[in-house]
Design an enzyme around this catalytic site. Sequence first.
Site, mmCIF file in Angstrom:
data_model
loop_
_atom_site.group_PDB
_atom_site.id
_atom_site.type_symbol
_atom_site.label_atom_id
_atom_site.label_comp_id
_atom_site.label_asym_id
_atom_site.label_seq_id
_atom_site.Cartn_x
_atom_site.Cartn_y
_atom_site.Cartn_z
ATOM 1 N N ASN A 184 80.215 -16.877 -21.703
ATOM 2 C CA ASN A 184 80.898 -17.640 -20.662
ATOM 3 C C ASN A 184 82.411 -17.426 -20.808
ATOM 4 O O ASN A 184 83.016 -17.925 -21.758
ATOM 5 C CB ASN A 184 80.519 -19.120 -20.836
ATOM 6 C CG ASN A 184 81.198 -20.030 -19.831
ATOM 7 O OD1 ASN A 184 82.107 -19.628 -19.120
ATOM 8 N ND2 ASN A 184 80.747 -21.274 -19.790
ATOM 9 N N CYS A 222 86.009 -23.687 -15.404
ATOM 10 C CA CYS A 222 85.177 -22.513 -15.074
ATOM 11 C C CYS A 222 85.053 -22.286 -13.568
ATOM 12 O O CYS A 222 84.609 -21.218 -13.139
ATOM 13 C CB CYS A 222 83.787 -22.649 -15.688
ATOM 14 S SG CYS A 222 83.810 -22.800 -17.477
ATOM 15 N N HIS A 241 78.609 -18.104 -11.783
ATOM 16 C CA HIS A 241 79.294 -18.324 -13.057
ATOM 17 C C HIS A 241 78.314 -17.993 -14.187
ATOM 18 O O HIS A 241 77.159 -18.397 -14.155
ATOM 19 C CB HIS A 241 79.749 -19.777 -13.128
ATOM 20 C CG HIS A 241 80.338 -20.153 -14.453
ATOM 21 N ND1 HIS A 241 81.275 -19.367 -15.086
ATOM 22 C CD2 HIS A 241 80.115 -21.215 -15.271
ATOM 23 C CE1 HIS A 241 81.607 -19.935 -16.223
ATOM 24 N NE2 HIS A 241 80.915 -21.046 -16.369
HETATM 25 O O1 UT7 Z 1 80.811 -23.321 -18.086
HETATM 26 C C1 UT7 Z 1 81.044 -24.682 -18.213
HETATM 27 C C2 UT7 Z 1 79.803 -25.424 -18.008
HETATM 28 N N1 UT7 Z 1 78.971 -25.385 -19.188
HETATM 29 C C3 UT7 Z 1 77.698 -25.060 -19.049
HETATM 30 O O2 UT7 Z 1 77.254 -24.684 -17.999
HETATM 31 C C4 UT7 Z 1 76.792 -25.251 -20.242
HETATM 32 C C5 UT7 Z 1 75.533 -25.955 -19.805
HETATM 33 N N2 UT7 Z 1 74.616 -26.219 -20.896
HETATM 34 C C6 UT7 Z 1 73.899 -25.248 -21.512
HETATM 35 O O3 UT7 Z 1 74.040 -24.081 -21.212
HETATM 36 C C7 UT7 Z 1 72.870 -25.683 -22.531
HETATM 37 O O4 UT7 Z 1 72.721 -27.085 -22.478
HETATM 38 C C8 UT7 Z 1 73.244 -25.247 -23.973
HETATM 39 C C9 UT7 Z 1 73.080 -23.767 -24.139
HETATM 40 C C10 UT7 Z 1 74.657 -25.665 -24.311
HETATM 41 C C11 UT7 Z 1 72.292 -25.914 -24.977
HETATM 42 O O5 UT7 Z 1 70.942 -25.585 -24.647
HETATM 43 P P1 UT7 Z 1 69.839 -26.748 -24.598
HETATM 44 O O6 UT7 Z 1 68.558 -26.102 -24.295
HETATM 45 O O7 UT7 Z 1 70.341 -27.788 -23.607
HETATM 46 O O8 UT7 Z 1 69.827 -27.271 -26.058
HETATM 47 P P2 UT7 Z 1 70.167 -28.726 -26.606
HETATM 48 O O9 UT7 Z 1 71.615 -29.019 -26.538
HETATM 49 O O10 UT7 Z 1 69.229 -29.712 -25.971
HETATM 50 O O11 UT7 Z 1 69.754 -28.567 -28.127
HETATM 51 C C12 UT7 Z 1 68.396 -28.291 -28.520
HETATM 52 C C13 UT7 Z 1 68.361 -28.087 -30.028
HETATM 53 C C14 UT7 Z 1 69.080 -29.188 -30.793
HETATM 54 O O12 UT7 Z 1 68.361 -29.437 -31.984
HETATM 55 P P3 UT7 Z 1 67.367 -30.714 -32.083
HETATM 56 O O13 UT7 Z 1 68.238 -31.895 -31.842
HETATM 57 O O14 UT7 Z 1 66.353 -30.496 -31.005
HETATM 58 O O15 UT7 Z 1 66.837 -30.595 -33.452
HETATM 59 C C15 UT7 Z 1 70.418 -28.561 -31.139
HETATM 60 O O16 UT7 Z 1 70.969 -29.129 -32.307
HETATM 61 O O17 UT7 Z 1 69.030 -26.875 -30.374
HETATM 62 C C16 UT7 Z 1 70.004 -27.140 -31.389
HETATM 63 N N3 UT7 Z 1 71.110 -26.207 -31.207
HETATM 64 C C17 UT7 Z 1 71.146 -24.998 -31.804
HETATM 65 N N4 UT7 Z 1 70.296 -24.375 -32.639
HETATM 66 C C18 UT7 Z 1 70.628 -23.136 -33.055
HETATM 67 C C19 UT7 Z 1 72.218 -26.342 -30.434
HETATM 68 N N5 UT7 Z 1 72.980 -25.249 -30.526
HETATM 69 C C20 UT7 Z 1 72.340 -24.392 -31.360
HETATM 70 C C21 UT7 Z 1 72.639 -23.111 -31.842
HETATM 71 N N6 UT7 Z 1 71.752 -22.519 -32.666
HETATM 72 N N7 UT7 Z 1 73.748 -22.439 -31.474
#
Ligand code: UT7
Length: 335
Positions: free
Chosen positions: A284, A114, A254
């Site tokens: 993204n 990215c 980004h």
């Molecule tokens: O461009 C390359 C670089 N990449 C990035 O910059 C991505 C950076 N990371 C992010 O943008 C965020 O970490 C994400 C959007 C990927 C995830 O957001 P988050 O607030 O960090 O969520 P998380 O991974 O901590 O997950 C929180 C909860 C989890 O459930 P539990 O374990 O709390 O029950 C996940 O299983 O949200 C759940 N979850 C979802 N729920 C509904 C994860 N993805 C989804 C989804 N829909 N699509």
Amino acid sequence: MNYAAITGWGMALPERIVTNDDLEQFVDTSDEWIQTRTGIRERRVAQPGERTSTFATKAGQHALAQAGLSPKDIDLIVLATCTPDRPFPATACTVQANLGIPAGAVAFDVAAACSGFVYGLQVVTSMLRAGVARNVLFIAADIFTHYINWQDRNTCVLFGDGAGAVVLQPSQEAYGQLSCVLGSAGEHEDLMAVEAGGTRLPTTPELLEEGRQYVYMQGREIFKYAVRDMAASSLQAVEQAGLQPSDIALVIPHQANLRIIEAIAKRLKMPRENIFVNLERYGNTSAASVPIALVEAVEQGRIKDGDHVLLTAFGGGLTWGSAVVRWGREGLIAR
Ligand code: UT7
């Protein structure tokens, strides 16, 4: 010392739109979760037969037209991508052929996930300033959805496809990239990767069965590094350009996550209206995200001649980079 002014710009996107509601139909997610956690509402997804060179070529055509150049004027084509049409030859060579850029021009790809646009901008600016290239077509394009497992809600809601391109030409005036700060942290290479398909794990039926051809990502970890490294490199790039954050007319970050962008804005002490955001429509788009946002910002009149623009990106590798660009195309050196 010559500068490398940006004299043309263009973008290209797949026509197919996939909304959050569409995703809800086949994976356990919700529009509410996606919008609150990322800011994304919809994304563009390439269809069968469309490849990275399809969009790279269209974006390149637009950028050439905007610059008023023809394919025969171009002597360097660089394409930032981590989703090439084929392992080799470089997709830049395919774009050269598609556009009819004559043999003898130099064409190669840059892979920095990215961060590809900021990395590639440093490469082409350096080559132009060193006098080894004159009229440069620099494109960033990815079909990241090629690596998406549409059953994996951790990744499938985040990414989209597209391409953005710029033309650079030598100028005596201080236009184009004025400063650039790049960094990588290979120790974190496994935070985001596609495992199968390279020389490390050649594709086998077993690996395909396990879904190892798809991207996986430790999103929460990457989030922290993205905020830290984009903010720090942004401040360094601004300082290296001899400027203050208040001198920056617009930040083009980004477009991975609105919460990341807001956290960076806070660290830079930038008002929200000085940060360009379009991720709600495209998600993204990997290397293409910064140039697509740049092109839209210019077309919306958000960037004017003489403005200082800050580009900042972060991606797998880990890689990150920030650059200050001065917009305008005066003082071009005649060919
Ligand atoms: O461009 C390359 C670089 N990449 C990035 O910059 C991505 C950076 N990371 C992010 O943008 C965020 O970490 C994400 C959007 C990927 C995830 O957001 P988050 O607030 O960090 O969520 P998380 O991974 O901590 O997950 C929180 C909860 C989890 O459930 P539990 O374990 O709390 O029950 C996940 O299983 O949200 C759940 N979850 C979802 N729920 C509904 C994860 N993805 C989804 C989804 N829909 N699509």
